[in-house]
Design an enzyme around this catalytic site. Sequence first.
Site, PDB file in Angstrom:
ATOM      1  N   LYS A 154      75.031  57.104  66.325  1.00  0.00           N
ATOM      2  CA  LYS A 154      76.257  57.819  65.975  1.00  0.00           C
ATOM      3  C   LYS A 154      77.444  57.258  66.743  1.00  0.00           C
ATOM      4  O   LYS A 154      77.286  56.711  67.837  1.00  0.00           O
ATOM      5  CB  LYS A 154      76.109  59.310  66.275  1.00  0.00           C
ATOM      6  CG  LYS A 154      75.737  59.645  67.721  1.00  0.00           C
ATOM      7  CD  LYS A 154      75.406  61.117  67.876  1.00  0.00           C
ATOM      8  CE  LYS A 154      74.953  61.449  69.283  1.00  0.00           C
ATOM      9  NZ  LYS A 154      76.002  61.285  70.302  1.00  0.00           N
ATOM     10  N   ASP A 189      70.469  61.355  73.123  1.00  0.00           N
ATOM     11  CA  ASP A 189      71.262  60.442  73.960  1.00  0.00           C
ATOM     12  C   ASP A 189      70.735  60.224  75.382  1.00  0.00           C
ATOM     13  O   ASP A 189      71.508  60.239  76.350  1.00  0.00           O
ATOM     14  CB  ASP A 189      72.712  60.943  74.053  1.00  0.00           C
ATOM     15  CG  ASP A 189      73.437  60.918  72.726  1.00  0.00           C
ATOM     16  OD1 ASP A 189      72.828  60.542  71.713  1.00  0.00           O
ATOM     17  OD2 ASP A 189      74.624  61.303  72.700  1.00  0.00           O
ATOM     18  N   HIS A 241      78.565  52.856  70.094  1.00  0.00           N
ATOM     19  CA  HIS A 241      79.985  52.634  69.818  1.00  0.00           C
ATOM     20  C   HIS A 241      80.303  51.161  69.581  1.00  0.00           C
ATOM     21  O   HIS A 241      79.938  50.308  70.391  1.00  0.00           O
ATOM     22  CB  HIS A 241      80.835  53.154  70.968  1.00  0.00           C
ATOM     23  CG  HIS A 241      80.730  54.641  71.171  1.00  0.00           C
ATOM     24  ND1 HIS A 241      80.929  55.549  70.150  1.00  0.00           N
ATOM     25  CD2 HIS A 241      80.438  55.383  72.278  1.00  0.00           C
ATOM     26  CE1 HIS A 241      80.786  56.772  70.624  1.00  0.00           C
ATOM     27  NE2 HIS A 241      80.470  56.702  71.906  1.00  0.00           N
ATOM     28  N   HIS A 270      88.502  57.513  71.378  1.00  0.00           N
ATOM     29  CA  HIS A 270      87.373  58.072  72.126  1.00  0.00           C
ATOM     30  C   HIS A 270      87.227  57.359  73.469  1.00  0.00           C
ATOM     31  O   HIS A 270      86.788  57.961  74.450  1.00  0.00           O
ATOM     32  CB  HIS A 270      86.099  57.910  71.290  1.00  0.00           C
ATOM     33  CG  HIS A 270      84.896  58.585  71.869  1.00  0.00           C
ATOM     34  ND1 HIS A 270      84.838  59.937  72.134  1.00  0.00           N
ATOM     35  CD2 HIS A 270      83.673  58.081  72.218  1.00  0.00           C
ATOM     36  CE1 HIS A 270      83.642  60.240  72.634  1.00  0.00           C
ATOM     37  NE2 HIS A 270      82.922  59.131  72.696  1.00  0.00           N
ATOM     38  N   CYS A 284      76.883  66.712  73.799  1.00  0.00           N
ATOM     39  CA  CYS A 284      76.133  66.331  72.598  1.00  0.00           C
ATOM     40  C   CYS A 284      74.966  67.263  72.293  1.00  0.00           C
ATOM     41  O   CYS A 284      74.633  67.485  71.124  1.00  0.00           O
ATOM     42  CB  CYS A 284      75.673  64.882  72.716  1.00  0.00           C
ATOM     43  SG  CYS A 284      77.072  63.727  72.722  1.00  0.00           S
ATOM     44  N   ASP A 337      74.133  57.281  71.237  1.00  0.00           N
ATOM     45  CA  ASP A 337      75.546  56.972  71.096  1.00  0.00           C
ATOM     46  C   ASP A 337      75.617  55.460  70.901  1.00  0.00           C
ATOM     47  O   ASP A 337      74.974  54.703  71.658  1.00  0.00           O
ATOM     48  CB  ASP A 337      76.282  57.374  72.387  1.00  0.00           C
ATOM     49  CG  ASP A 337      77.408  58.351  72.158  1.00  0.00           C
ATOM     50  OD1 ASP A 337      77.479  58.944  71.069  1.00  0.00           O
ATOM     51  OD2 ASP A 337      78.225  58.535  73.078  1.00  0.00           O
ATOM     52  N   HIS A 389      81.650  53.528  77.175  1.00  0.00           N
ATOM     53  CA  HIS A 389      80.231  53.836  77.372  1.00  0.00           C
ATOM     54  C   HIS A 389      79.453  53.540  76.097  1.00  0.00           C
ATOM     55  O   HIS A 389      80.005  53.544  75.003  1.00  0.00           O
ATOM     56  CB  HIS A 389      80.043  55.309  77.765  1.00  0.00           C
ATOM     57  CG  HIS A 389      80.512  56.264  76.705  1.00  0.00           C
ATOM     58  ND1 HIS A 389      81.833  56.645  76.567  1.00  0.00           N
ATOM     59  CD2 HIS A 389      79.847  56.903  75.696  1.00  0.00           C
ATOM     60  CE1 HIS A 389      81.962  57.476  75.547  1.00  0.00           C
ATOM     61  NE2 HIS A 389      80.775  57.639  74.994  1.00  0.00           N
TER      62      HIS A 389
END
Length: 203
Positions: free
Chosen positions: A98, A9, A53, A59, A156, A51, A73
């Site tokens: 992810k 990340d 999203h 979250h 993470c 990451d 984010h």
Amino acid sequence: MRTALIVVDVQNDFCEGGSLAVAGGAAVAAAVSEHLEDHHGDYAAVAATQDWHVDPGTHFSDEPDYVDSWPVHCVAESRGAHVHPDLDTDWIQAWFRKGEHSAAYSAFEGLLAPDADVLMGDDEDVDDEPDVSLDDWLREHEIEAVDIVGLATDHCVRATALDAVEAGYDTRVLVDLTAGVAEESTERALRQMAEAGVEVVRS
């Protein structure tokens, strides 16, 4: 022993100027690049995570508790989700994304990102390709040990290291190539990792 490097990340939103910045994030990006330049020959494989999203539910929050909920984010395709420019991606062989529709901290929750170049000229639809997890990919490359670097140490990186040990890999965290959200939580995470069998390496 065949070892892989996992870069966790190192994205714009987790570095200075990002929506969920970690102090020292940009320095980690540069340091990981230097490590790869000097040590890529030590690794049988190199993977990285993002990451990524889309709609991760609770979250994201307008009133985050910074434990289970966070400011918006790393929205998929956004600048914040892009890799930090100080990270040299030349040595990275595979990317795992992810957290599309839920919280996801560990790299082992990620799936191999589609490679459009692979499908060019083929009739295959990317949706027909089987999902490939990080664990699948590492085992395909006959990896026995992993070094973990990136952001953030206390979230993470910690989750990835704990899952790596659980999956049976000899696991090291290269602390100088990570940065944490807060000193107290970072030290707590490092103790937790060490107790779980992770080798915590400091220079």
